[in-house]
Design a protein around this motif. Structure first.
Motif: not given
Ligand code: IMP
Length: 429
Positions: A48-49, A18, A416, A57, A44, A51, A42
Motif C-alpha cells: 500500500h502507498k 526514498k 524502488d 518515514s 510503501v 502519503g 510516499t
C-alpha cells in the motif's frame, strides 16, 4: 556516534523520502527538524502507498524512534490523521516523539496563508497554503502557540485570546473574512491536546541523551537549500531553516553532533511555486522530464516546473550545508534524452558568474551557460554498481562530482528502494 543530516540541495522534491527510507534502518532516531505538512513523501507498506507529510518515514521501522523536532510546525488534524492511517495499516505509532517546543498551526494561519497569497496577485509565492508561513511568523513575533501551551488549558486560553485580538482584527478589517472565538477553537483543539499528550517530550533532552548513549541519529530535512528562509531565493522560499544548520536549532543538538551531511540532488531540477529558476525548460525536453519523472507535487498535486541540472546551485548547496556526500536521484529519467545539458555558470549583462550572484536581481535574469553531453538512451534501472552504468552516464556523474567537489556516494536509478547504486556509502548493517 554518527549524526547525519540529509538535506535537499535544489528546490525540493529531490527524492529525499526514498533515500531516508533506504538508509533509515541504520539509525536509532530519525528526526524532522523544520517545516510542517508542506512536505510530502510516499512510503510503501505491505504493497500500500501511504502519503506522509509530517511524520518521519522512520515510523515504519519498530527499532527507530521518529522525532518531530522543535523547529517544526504541527497541524494537529493532519498529524492525528497520519497516526490513524498508520495504525489502520497495522503500523505502531507509540514510539513517535513530538517536541514540546514545536509550534501549532492554528485555523487562522490557514486563512491568512490563502488570503495573503490572493492579495499578492501576480507576485504570489505559490505556497502550499497549509498555514506554514503565518505559523512561523507568529513564532518569530512571539505570538505563537507551542505544543506545550496546548497541553496546559489555562495557558492555551490566555495565549489564544491574546493572539485572536490581533488575528481577528486582520481577518475582519484587512481580508473581510470570518473571525474566531476562543471557545470555538478550544472545542476542537483541547481534544487534540489529549490525543497528542502521550507523544510529547523535550527533543533536546531526548537527543542529547541518545548522543551520550552512542545512538545513530538521522536528521531529515524537508524542502531544500534554495527554499531556505536565509539561503534560498527569498522571498520565494519556505519560512524555516531547511539547510543543515537547521538540524541543530530545530532539534536541540550542538554542531558537534553532526558527522556527515548528505545532499540529495535530482539529475535534473524541478520547482513548484514561483521564483527564479535559471535552467527552466518550457520546451519539449521540459515536458519529457515532467512526464518521465512523474513530476507532480505529493502535497498539492501541482505540476512541477522542470529544467536542466544546475551545477552552480549545487556548489552553493555544498558550501552552505557543508556537504560531505552527494546522492544523485532519478538518473534513469534522463535515459529518454538524446543529449543532456549541465549548467556550469551563468551569464548576465555580459558578465559570467560561476557562483550564485550576490544580487538576486542578477539571478532572476541569469542565462545558463551549458556543457552538453551525449545521452545513453539505454534502460539503466537494473544497474546496481557504478560500472554497470553506460559510459555516458558515468561521464555525466563524474562531471557532476568534479563540479560540486563533493563525492557522489549514491545514485538512484529507479523509484524502488533497491534501485540505488551504493557507490561510496557504507551502511551500518
Ligand atoms: P510554504 O512552505 O507552503 O510556505 O511554501 C513556500 C514555497 O515553498 C512555495 O514555493 C512552495 O511551493 C515551496 N514548498 C514548500 N514545501 C515544498 C516541498 O515539500 N517541495 C517543494 N516545494 C515546497
Amino acid at each position: 556516534m554518527p549524526g547525519i543530516v540529509l538535506v535537499g540541495t535544489q528546490w525540493g522534491d529531490e527524492g529525499k523520502g526514498k533515500i531516508t527510507d533506504l538508509i533509515a534502518q541504520d539509525f536509532d532516531y530519525v528526526v524532522r527538524y523544520q517545516g510542517g505538512n508542506n512536505a510530502g513523501h510516499t512510503v510503501v507498506h505491505g504493497g500500500h502507498k501511504l502519503g506522509l507529510h509530517l511524520i518521519p518515514s522512520g515510523i515504519l521501522y519498530p527499532t527507530i524512534t521518529p522525532v518531530i523536532g522543535n523547529g517544526c510546525v504541527i497541524d494537529c488534524k493532519v498529524l492525528l490523521g497520519e497516526i490513524e492511517t498508520l495504525e489502520s495499516e497495522g503500523i505502531a505509532t507509540g514510539q513517535l516523539r513530538i517536541s514540546n517546543n514545536a509550534h501549532v498551526i492554528m485555523p487562522y494561519h490557514l486563512d491568512l496563508d490563502g488570503a495573503s497569497e490572493r492579495r499578492l496577485g501576480n507576485n504570489l509565492i505559490g505556497t502550499t497554503r497549509r498555514g506554514i508561513g503565518p505559523c512561523y511568523q507568529d513564532k518569530a513575533s512571539r505570538m505563537g502557540i507551542r505544543v506545550q501551551d496546548l497541553l496546559d488549558e489555562k495557558i492555551f486560553r490566555e495565549k489564544l485570546a491574546a493572539a485572536l485580538l490581533e488575528k481577528n482584527s486582520i481577518l475582519e478589517h484587512v481580508y473581510q473574512m470570518p473571525t474566531y472565538t476562543v471557545e470555538q477553537i478550544c472545542e476542537t483543539y483541547l481534544p487534540y491536546a489529549e490525543l497528542i499528550r502521550r507523544y510529547v517530550i523535550d527533543s533536546a533532552e531526548l537527543l542529547n541523551g541518545a548522543i551520550s548513549d552512542s545512538k545513530w541519529i538521522l536528521f531529515e530535512g524537508a524542502q531544500a537549500t534554495q527554499l531556505d528562509i536565509d539561503h534560498g531565493t527569498y522571498p520565494f522560499v519556505t519560512s524555516s531553516s531547511c539547510t543543515a544548520g537547521g538540524a541543530c536549532t530545530g532539534s536541540g543538538v550542538g554542531p558537534t553532533a553532526i558527522n556527515r551531511v548528505l545532499g540529495i540532488a535530482k539529475a535534473y531540477i524541478t520547482r513548484v511555486g514561483s521564483g527564479p529558476f535559471p535552467t527552466e525548460l518550457s520546451d519539449e525536453v521540459g515536458e519529457t522530464l515532467g512526464r518521465e519523472g512523474h513530476e507532480v507535487g505529493v502535497t498539492t498535486g501541482r505540476a512541477r516546473r522542470c529544467g536542466w541540472y544546475d551545477a552552480v546551485i549545487i556548489r552553493y548547496a555544498a558550501e552552505v550545508n557543508g556537504l560531505t556526500d552527494l546522492c544523485i536521484t532519478k538518473l534513469d529519467v534522463l535515459s529518454a534524452l538524446d543529449t543532456i545539458k549541465v549548467c556550469v555558470a551563468y551569464e548576465c549583462d555580459g558578465k559570467v558568474y560561476k557562483t550564485v550572484p550576490a544580487q538576486q536581481s542578477v539571478f532572476h535574469h541569469a542565462k545558463p551557460i551549458y556543457e552538453e553531453f551525449p545521452g545513453w538512451k539505454t534502460d539503466i534501472t537494473e544497474c546496481r554498481s557504478f560500472y554497470e552504468l553506460p559510459r555516458e552516464a558515468r561521464d555525466y556523474i563524474d562531471f557532476i562530482e568534479e563540479l560540486a567537489n563533493v563525492p557522489v556516494s549514491m545514485i538512484a536509478v529507479g523509484p524502488d528502494r533497491d534501485q540505488t547504486i551504493m557507490r561510496r556509502w557504507k551502511p551500518r548493517h
